[in-house]
Design a protein around this motif. Sequence first.
Motif, PDB file in Angstrom:
ATOM      1  N   ASP A 388      70.590  80.192  66.470  1.00  9.61           N
ATOM      2  CA  ASP A 388      71.771  79.560  65.895  1.00  9.61           C
ATOM      3  C   ASP A 388      72.713  80.665  65.471  1.00  9.61           C
ATOM      4  O   ASP A 388      72.295  81.640  64.855  1.00  9.61           O
ATOM      5  N   ASN A 389      74.002  80.515  65.793  1.00 16.17           N
ATOM      6  CA  ASN A 389      74.883  81.658  65.606  1.00 16.17           C
ATOM      7  C   ASN A 389      75.250  81.941  64.153  1.00 16.17           C
ATOM      8  O   ASN A 389      75.592  83.078  63.812  1.00 16.17           O
ATOM      9  N   ALA A 390      75.172  80.956  63.261  1.00 17.60           N
ATOM     10  CA  ALA A 390      75.528  81.206  61.865  1.00 17.60           C
ATOM     11  C   ALA A 390      74.522  82.131  61.174  1.00 17.60           C
ATOM     12  O   ALA A 390      74.904  83.177  60.633  1.00 17.60           O
ATOM     13  N   PRO A 391      73.220  81.795  61.129  1.00 15.88           N
ATOM     14  CA  PRO A 391      72.274  82.727  60.507  1.00 15.88           C
ATOM     15  C   PRO A 391      72.155  84.039  61.260  1.00 15.88           C
ATOM     16  O   PRO A 391      71.901  85.085  60.654  1.00 15.88           O
ATOM     17  N   THR A 392      72.335  84.009  62.585  1.00 15.38           N
ATOM     18  CA  THR A 392      72.286  85.252  63.356  1.00 15.38           C
ATOM     19  C   THR A 392      73.394  86.197  62.916  1.00 15.38           C
ATOM     20  O   THR A 392      73.188  87.408  62.771  1.00 15.38           O
ATOM     21  N   TYR A 393      74.590  85.657  62.704  1.00 18.34           N
ATOM     22  CA  TYR A 393      75.700  86.469  62.200  1.00 18.34           C
ATOM     23  C   TYR A 393      75.315  87.120  60.881  1.00 18.34           C
ATOM     24  O   TYR A 393      75.560  88.317  60.667  1.00 18.34           O
ATOM     25  N   LEU A 394      74.721  86.344  59.974  1.00 13.27           N
ATOM     26  CA  LEU A 394      74.316  86.888  58.680  1.00 13.27           C
ATOM     27  C   LEU A 394      73.316  88.028  58.842  1.00 13.27           C
ATOM     28  O   LEU A 394      73.392  89.044  58.142  1.00 13.27           O
ATOM     29  N   VAL A 395      72.362  87.861  59.752  1.00  9.65           N
ATOM     30  CA  VAL A 395      71.341  88.885  59.964  1.00  9.65           C
ATOM     31  C   VAL A 395      72.001  90.206  60.353  1.00  9.65           C
ATOM     32  O   VAL A 395      71.720  91.263  59.762  1.00  9.65           O
ATOM     33  N   PHE A 396      72.885  90.179  61.344  1.00 10.06           N
ATOM     34  CA  PHE A 396      73.470  91.432  61.825  1.00 10.06           C
ATOM     35  C   PHE A 396      74.585  91.942  60.910  1.00 10.06           C
ATOM     36  O   PHE A 396      74.831  93.149  60.861  1.00 10.06           O
ATOM     37  N   PHE A 397      75.241  91.051  60.200  1.00  8.11           N
ATOM     38  CA  PHE A 397      76.203  91.466  59.184  1.00  8.11           C
ATOM     39  C   PHE A 397      75.503  92.334  58.144  1.00  8.11           C
ATOM     40  O   PHE A 397      76.008  93.392  57.746  1.00  8.11           O
ATOM     41  N   ASN A 398      74.337  91.881  57.702  1.00  5.36           N
ATOM     42  CA  ASN A 398      73.576  92.651  56.718  1.00  5.36           C
ATOM     43  C   ASN A 398      72.940  93.891  57.326  1.00  5.36           C
ATOM     44  O   ASN A 398      72.804  94.916  56.665  1.00  5.36           O
TER      45      ASN A 398
END
Length: 477
Positions: A388-398
């Motif tokens: 899912d692109n929303a939590p994936t974004y959070l993972v790589f943002f962090n």
Amino acid sequence: MTWVSGSAAALILAFASASPASAAEGLPVLNGATLSLLWGIPFAGMLLSIALFPLLANHFWHHHYGKIALFWGLAFAVPFAAVYGPSAMAHEVVHTALLEYIPFIILLFALFTVSGGILITGNLKGTPALNTTILAIGTLIASLIGTTGASMVLIRPLLRANDDRRHNVHTVVFFIFLVSNIGGSLTPLGDPPLFLGFLKGVTFFWTTTHLFHDTVVVAAILLTAYYLLDRYFYAREDEIVRDPPDPTPTTERVGLRGVQNVPLLGGIIGAILISALWKPGIVFNVYGTHVELQWILRDVLLVGFAMVSLAITPALLRERNGFDWEPIIEVAKLFAAIFLTIIPVIAILKAGIHGPLSPLVDLVTGPDGRPVNVWYFWLTGALSAFLDNAPTYLVFFNLAGGDPHQLMGPLAVTLEAISAGAVFMGAMTYIGNAPNFMVLSIARHRGVKMPSFFGYMGWSITFLLPCFALITFLYFV
């Protein structure tokens, strides 16, 4: 509407228990360097459930997805509370709910509700020029009213325009590519990952300026490819059947109903801008989580606009639009579990080279210590396609440090790569972005013989991967 009541209750709790901000004392800070990767199992299990259950046991999933989400949420929460204590668990839940989950769901709820009250009436002739124009318009407005809003407003009139054609699968596939995904790349309103970035401190118009060229290149290629492909299929239909009967009645004029909802969409945009530009400096402390006044005002306004839309839009109009609460209820339940189970994963990523995911850090970090933007783009995109692109974004943002000022400044290309990967590659599969499944369901209900999961991937690999390879070469190498 249980989930709405739950969100409202959480907001009321925030007001009731809030006091002027002060340093949280006695609340433990989660140290990702000390966590085992085993804490990530509930998160992985939740995402794999979303990916596999609809394919392998669709009937079971449709009736029990809430229970499955609850299972994975408890699989994290209960052991975590037992090991680190109820206080630590409560602090992490409150922090995630107030700063990420509740604002995220409220925005989706507002866009879904208001756009569901807008109906395009009448019947158009699905020529290649008209279809391409609709796709282009959808791509443009997706960043204003969200990929969910744009998809729900335009998919039904597009299907009506093409219901007398034998070849219409490609039209829905490209609609998912452009309107349900790529078009939402220019503002935090467009796609959930970018709104999460906004909540983390990325300014409202940052993506507009930094992803504009990426979006124009990909959209131009896909619109051109679609037009040529649709001309080919349209010519074949002319050879097979001349003037087939149109199953859609033509007595109603082409027009727009529910125009009273258009100003409400403007209100949603205004509420988001207010929360970004107005800084009164009033902060509340809710169990160690600092909640700023403008964030509370934003969420209250968004809920208010949705309630006004429900009050002023005739029920018959929503019925004609095929409006149903089930899609947003499903998203709310699933994302509650996702945001809960991702807590330890985010903590581990924040630990960087000191945490158990240090090999991943090494992969996206060059010998000189600088981020490898190509890897950020493709790894974010690959996980966005299948999870899912929303939590994936959070993972790589962090993983990139999680500091919005650094990511918007010296590491701007890295944030561009993460944002483009999350938004663009959500189009690679049916499960990459929430509107994908909504459009799929509506199209199948209207009789379109949509391809299977892997059949759709055949389309996306053929048309999307070359585009992504091009922008990798242009912007991230």
